[in-house]
Enzyme design. Structure first.
Site, PDB file in Angstrom:
ATOM      1  N   ASP A   1      -7.017  -2.981  -7.120  1.00 46.78           N
ATOM      2  CA  ASP A   1      -7.694  -3.577  -5.971  1.00 46.78           C
ATOM      3  C   ASP A   1      -7.761  -5.078  -6.197  1.00 46.78           C
ATOM      4  OD1 ASP A   1      -9.529  -2.639  -3.537  1.00 46.78           O
ATOM      5  OD2 ASP A   1     -10.398  -4.443  -4.438  1.00 46.78           O
TER       6      ASP A   1
ATOM      7  N   ARG B   1      -7.135  11.252  -6.049  1.00 42.61           N
ATOM      8  CA  ARG B   1      -8.407  10.600  -5.762  1.00 42.61           C
ATOM      9  C   ARG B   1      -9.566  11.603  -5.790  1.00 42.61           C
ATOM     10  NH1 ARG B   1      -9.913   6.449  -0.816  1.00 42.61           N
ATOM     11  NH2 ARG B   1     -12.138   6.499  -1.151  1.00 42.61           N
TER      12      ARG B   1
ATOM     13  N   ARG C   1       0.825  -1.218   0.000  1.00 43.34           N
ATOM     14  CA  ARG C   1       0.000   0.000   0.000  1.00 43.34           C
ATOM     15  C   ARG C   1       0.864   1.276   0.000  1.00 43.34           C
ATOM     16  NH1 ARG C   1      -4.012  -0.324   4.600  1.00 43.34           N
ATOM     17  NH2 ARG C   1      -4.199  -2.559   4.228  1.00 43.34           N
TER      18      ARG C   1
ATOM     19  N   TYR D   1     -14.627 -12.393   0.201  1.00 43.53           N
ATOM     20  CA  TYR D   1     -15.402 -11.211  -0.192  1.00 43.53           C
ATOM     21  C   TYR D   1     -16.589 -11.585  -1.072  1.00 43.53           C
ATOM     22  CZ  TYR D   1     -11.657  -8.233   1.629  1.00 43.53           C
ATOM     23  OH  TYR D   1     -10.741  -7.604   2.445  1.00 43.53           O
TER      24      TYR D   1
ATOM     25  N   ARG E   1      -3.491   6.514   0.736  1.00 47.02           N
ATOM     26  CA  ARG E   1      -4.069   7.721   1.308  1.00 47.02           C
ATOM     27  C   ARG E   1      -3.146   8.486   2.252  1.00 47.02           C
ATOM     28  NH1 ARG E   1      -9.537   6.423   4.071  1.00 47.02           N
ATOM     29  NH2 ARG E   1      -8.943   4.228   3.870  1.00 47.02           N
TER      30      ARG E   1
END
Lengths: 406, 406
Positions: A79, A42, A29, A156, A33
């Site tokens: 992702d 973003r 990652r 998921y 962010r």
């Protein structure tokens, strides 16, 4: 496509367990962010998915951490849920709640409708991003492509999003194991096709994220996660595509065998049709794909299974921070490279503490082997978080590099 | 106080590794929201804390699962955070968010103000509940008292509630380790006093819950959780209260030593003043407290440390579901009893699946030793959840008992 020689090939050398001038480091990652420039992109994109699905924006954020820090690899911004999304499950994000699927998989009918997506159509945006990033990198550092593991994607797909207790998938695992194995088989085929396509588009290293394998009891991990990781390792080396090899090595669950090989056959022709299977075919022929495009199997909670993972056919095992690198190396000695494994929360510590813990990790790895750090890729044991300080990340990267590799 | 002989003493026998007629079973969080009668009591009480702080209500919910199921132990209904609450941190609950503290511990000044609570005053409601439950049980099954582990309590005390990443306590651990050790030393003293007081009030087994030890890297676990668990085991056997023994066995962190022993001295006199230390003194004299009131150390994620935990002085180790009972027994053979370790999510499976997995756990334990199940206490690897079906819980309990113990 740019030449395969790199200005900085320390990642590839470490993954091949060859000597390096300094220990390579990248961070899970690393495009994220915690970086203000990521948040700006973003905001411009409007959403996470828009950013991931627009190759120019995916390329932009992939390169952002490299502009700031002396990192030894780029990793595709994407992702893990792009694959189930391409299978028609309808991925969406709810702010503050994480990913969700509009159409979770719950029944035999749901599973029967699953098919390996066409990489050149439904996942073209990923391959375009890989090709663009590779071009923009211009050989500076290698590009890592990735996928979620079959078990993790299944979590998921069946839960319909994140979960605290995995109640739905675990109920299926216990009550309808054959159904879950059918789902995992299709997902595994999709993952092999996805990673093969990323490789064909220019990815030079591949990583599988088994984020949720560690929620399983050992006998369940060995039935529902590990065999599919091994199947990916074989599949990427070509042997998984051959009927005879799939049969000979088939350590999958109860409903593996013939059915599994049929699915693999279907998958192979599908890739061929999509015009992205050429790399696979070539690999099958010269058989040296493994050293060309190394495969890293990362798993949270995978420490109990390091010996088995090292024998899976992967080139490297990525480990979390719940095992010492000394133990991890001792237990996998000479079979694979290792990647890891600083507790990400160390980044909440002071710069001095970060340097101290980085050195400890490097020294721990050396102690577990011949005293060198050959075969080590430095990383966190899991991903960076949004509230982490970019200056602390810089300190970490520089601490890795300032420690001699031997 | 009722006689110490029991109609059903299989738990005590198993914890002493003596033969039993059937494997004892109890379940973490067996008194909880999955039971409609618990929800009714809670509604009547108005809140979780009111229920925990009213001995009659705590007794009522403690006994509820025993009225339904053939369980071999009762466990005090309470919360692990009663101790920090009694230290003045101000425990409160926000619906859907879990426990919080009004006054989290963040600074050296905060730590300096911490003191071992007076068990007879601030935690009298717990001791009253223990005594009442013991009376109401009338010797049917043994009563288990419990506490959170020092590290786990420190997590809540410093974070101010639950946490995903433990950023604040890990920053303190890295930047101010001596400060964290001071906090852990006081909390450990409080835990020893708390468990001693529960024992004096009638608890016949004691369990420490190290819920969050498993978030630590091995070198941090060995510095910030394990030594304090061992100190509790020693403290409850009396030796921890003796200067010479504390010195000889002191494997605590860097700032242990003299300071630690002073704190223990303070604690001892405090308990003496409160009139609840008599059991402790007696234990010191006849030295057989260990077999009288066994100590179970449960830890989520403790599998890497089983050998060390088995040598800590505890009578039993409670393990989660991420290790097979076969391995756990082999690694701790002959030193301690084991408690565990079914994945709680198995209760989401069908009754047939539950029976199958229960048998697998029992057989796994037998395989790891001499073929018997001597020394096994059946439990889940973690607690029951509110959405679980009481009839599935019944099936689990009956499956354990219907499987022969040898």
């Amino acid at each position: 496509m740019p030449p395969t020689s790199h200005k900085n090939d320390s990642l590839l050398r470490a993954l091949r367990r060859q000597p390096v001038e300094r220990t390579p480091v990248w961070l899970m990652r690393q495009a994220g962010r915690y970086l203000p420039e990521y948040r700006a992109t973003r905001a411009r994109a409007g959403s996470f998915l828009a950013m991931a699905k627009t190759p120019e924006l995916a390329c932009e954020v992939t390169l952002q951490p490299l502009a700031r820090f002396d990192l030894d690899a780029a990793i595709l911004f994407s992702d893990i849920l792009t694959v189930p999304d391409a299978m028609g499950l309808g991925l969406y994000f709810v702010e503050g709640e994480g990913p969700k699927f509009q159409h979770p998989i719950r029944s035999a009918a749901d599973v029967a409708q699953l098919a390996v997506p066409d990489m050149a159509r439904e996942l073209r945006y990923v391959m375009d991003a890989v090709a663009l990033i590779r071009r923009e990198l211009a050989g500076r550092v290698p590009l890592i492509g990735f996928s979620g593991s079959p078990w993790t994607l299944a979590c998921y797909m069946i839960e319909g999003g994140g979960s605290d207790n995995f109640a739905i998938i675990k109920a299926m695992m216990l009550n309808e194991p054959a159904l879950l194995h059918r789902l995992l088989a299709v997902v595994t085929d999709a993952v092999i096709a996805y990673l093969s396509a990323q490789r064909a588009a220019g990815a030079q290293v591949l990583q599988v994220f088994d984020t949720w394998g560690g929620v399983l009891a050992p006998h369940h991990y060995r039935e529902f996660s590990l065999p599919y990781l091994a199947r990916i390792a074989r599949g990427l080396r070509g042997s998984g595509l051959r009927r005879q090899d799939a049969g000979a090595n088939g350590e999958a669950g109860p409903d593996g065998g013939a059915q599994e090989r049929d699915v693999l056959g279907t998958r192979e022709s599908k890739i061929g049709n999509a015009g992205l299977g050429i790399g696979d075919r070539a690999a099958e022929q010269h058989g040296d794909e493994r050293t060309e495009v190394p495969l890293i199997l990362f798993g949270k909670g995978n420490a109990p299974y390091l010996e088995e993972l090292a024998a899976s056919g992967a080139d490297a095992i990525g480990v979390d921070w719940l095992v010492s690198m000394e133990d991890a190396r001792r237990r996998t000695s000479g079979q694979v490279a290792l990647q890891g494994n600083l507790d990400p929360a160390v980044l909440y510590g002071s710069p001095e503490a970060i340097t101290r813990e980085v050195k400890r990790t490097l020294d721990s790895y050396a102690t577990g082997g011949d005293g060198t750090r050959t075969g080590l890729v430095f990383n966190l044991g899991h991903g960076l978080s949004p509230d982490m300080d970019p200056e602390h990340v810089r300190g970490l990267v520089d601490a890795v590099h300032s420690h001699a590799p031997i």
